[in-house]
Design an enzyme around this catalytic site. Structure first.
Site, mmCIF file in Angstrom:
data_model
loop_
_atom_site.group_PDB
_atom_site.id
_atom_site.type_symbol
_atom_site.label_atom_id
_atom_site.label_comp_id
_atom_site.label_asym_id
_atom_site.label_seq_id
_atom_site.Cartn_x
_atom_site.Cartn_y
_atom_site.Cartn_z
ATOM 1 N N GLY A 190 0.781 -1.237 0.000
ATOM 2 C CA GLY A 190 0.000 0.000 0.000
ATOM 3 C C GLY A 190 0.811 1.283 0.000
ATOM 4 C CD GLU A 210 1.997 0.914 6.639
ATOM 5 O OE1 GLU A 210 1.661 1.033 5.454
ATOM 6 O OE2 GLU A 210 1.595 -0.005 7.353
ATOM 7 C CG ASP A 211 -1.069 1.728 3.285
ATOM 8 O OD1 ASP A 211 -0.640 1.490 4.439
ATOM 9 O OD2 ASP A 211 -1.716 0.884 2.629
ATOM 10 C CG ASP A 257 -7.636 0.272 10.684
ATOM 11 O OD1 ASP A 257 -8.411 1.176 10.981
ATOM 12 O OD2 ASP A 257 -8.006 -0.903 10.494
ATOM 13 C CE LYS A 294 -9.678 3.630 7.723
ATOM 14 N NZ LYS A 294 -10.146 2.259 7.407
ATOM 15 C CG PHE A 346 -12.286 -0.323 3.491
ATOM 16 C CD1 PHE A 346 -11.443 -1.037 4.322
ATOM 17 C CD2 PHE A 346 -12.085 -0.399 2.117
ATOM 18 C CE1 PHE A 346 -10.412 -1.818 3.799
ATOM 19 C CE2 PHE A 346 -11.058 -1.173 1.586
ATOM 20 C CZ PHE A 346 -10.229 -1.884 2.433
ATOM 21 C CB VAL A 347 -10.135 5.050 2.213
ATOM 22 C CG1 VAL A 347 -11.054 5.979 2.991
ATOM 23 C CG2 VAL A 347 -8.889 4.713 3.038
ATOM 24 C CG ASP A 384 -5.905 -3.735 -1.103
ATOM 25 O OD1 ASP A 384 -5.371 -3.223 -0.097
ATOM 26 O OD2 ASP A 384 -6.511 -4.831 -1.063
ATOM 27 N NE ARG A 386 -2.384 -3.262 -3.880
ATOM 28 C CZ ARG A 386 -2.397 -3.426 -2.563
ATOM 29 N NH1 ARG A 386 -2.233 -2.380 -1.769
ATOM 30 N NH2 ARG A 386 -2.610 -4.611 -2.032
HETATM 31 P P1 IMP Z 1 -3.429 -1.797 11.237
HETATM 32 O O1 IMP Z 1 -2.470 -2.877 11.574
HETATM 33 O O2 IMP Z 1 -4.812 -2.090 11.777
HETATM 34 O O3 IMP Z 1 -2.959 -0.423 11.626
HETATM 35 O O4 IMP Z 1 -3.644 -1.888 9.688
HETATM 36 C C1 IMP Z 1 -2.815 -1.292 8.819
HETATM 37 C C2 IMP Z 1 -2.953 -1.902 7.444
HETATM 38 O O5 IMP Z 1 -4.300 -2.288 7.139
HETATM 39 C C3 IMP Z 1 -2.614 -0.840 6.438
HETATM 40 O O6 IMP Z 1 -1.243 -0.830 6.150
HETATM 41 C C4 IMP Z 1 -3.464 -1.245 5.252
HETATM 42 O O7 IMP Z 1 -2.766 -2.168 4.459
HETATM 43 C C5 IMP Z 1 -4.667 -1.903 5.843
HETATM 44 N N1 IMP Z 1 -5.824 -0.965 5.908
HETATM 45 C C6 IMP Z 1 -6.343 -0.385 7.009
HETATM 46 N N2 IMP Z 1 -7.390 0.398 6.705
HETATM 47 C C7 IMP Z 1 -7.529 0.335 5.377
HETATM 48 C C8 IMP Z 1 -8.448 0.953 4.450
HETATM 49 O O8 IMP Z 1 -9.352 1.739 4.790
HETATM 50 N N3 IMP Z 1 -8.265 0.616 3.143
HETATM 51 C C9 IMP Z 1 -7.277 -0.223 2.698
HETATM 52 N N4 IMP Z 1 -6.417 -0.809 3.530
HETATM 53 C C10 IMP Z 1 -6.530 -0.552 4.853
HETATM 54 MG MG MG Z 2 -0.230 -1.204 4.444
#
Ligand code: IMP
Ligand code: MG
Length: 184
Positions: free
Chosen positions: A47, A103-104, A107, A135, A156-157, A163, A169
């Protein structure tokens, strides 16, 4: 009509707004790391790729790039499992180097928490995070984010590296997904 349009609820961050912010982040990073001779940008696949390539084009400080791949989501699953797996490790030895993780989106924070702890053990001289999106209401683990593009709501984006079931993407903007979307 482009095929992606059927999945888009709304364009959350348009291309111009994204590029302007990425430019600001590139300038900020360049200012902060001015004089640094060993900066390494670590992009988290997949991402973070579009963000990395745009960010580095807006940077004036010399740097190297490397990639790592992790997985914390099953395909189609919307919630982080909290279990992070390293799919591909860095090729660069980061001991004594200044590392900036690109990082993209953050979450729950589980993915970055895992990556940060793993990389910290390798004793870099500096370890910071640059994330395009966050977020904050979803956070389970506090993550120190040095550079952030945008805070967004719990939706969700996709697009601009993110993706929707591995597609789209390539879109130059960030969009929210329609509530009636179901995986194909
Ligand atoms: P975390 O471990 O919950 O912080 O998740 C992070 C990863 O989840 C990111 O690097 C993304 O790959 C994926 N992710 C979280 N939210 C989204 C979203 O809204 N769209 C797409 N991918 C997401
Ligand atoms: Mg990611």
């Amino acid at each position: 009509m482009h095929a992606y349009e059927q999945y888009v609820d709304k364009v959350l961050i348009d291309e111009g707004t994204l590029q302007r912010r990425v430019g600001e982040l590139g300038a900020e990073v360049s200012r902060d790391y001015a004089g640094c001779e060993d900066l390494l940008l670590v992009c988290v696949l997949r991402g973070g790729v579009l963000f990395l390539t745009d960010l580095m084009r807006r940077m004036t400080v010399p740097h190297e790039i490397d990639f790592m791949a992790v997985s914390s989501y099953g395909v189609g699953v919307r919630d982080s499992s909290g279990v992070v797996r390293i799919l591909m490790d860095l090729r660069t030895n980061i001991e004594g180097r200044h590392v900036l993780i690109v990082e993209d989106i953050i979450d729950s924070g589980n993915t970055l928490d895992y990556i940060l702890r793993m990389l910290r053990e390798r004793r870099p001289a500096g370890l910071e995070v640059c994330a395009l999106l966050s977020k904050p209401t979803r956070r389970q683990i506090d993550i120190p984010v040095r550079y952030l593009g945008f805070d967004i709501a719990d939706e969700f984006v996709f697009g601009y590296g993110l993706d929707l079931d591995e597609r789209w993407r390539n879109l130059p903007f960030v969009a929210t997904v329609r509530s009636d979307y179901t995986e194909s």
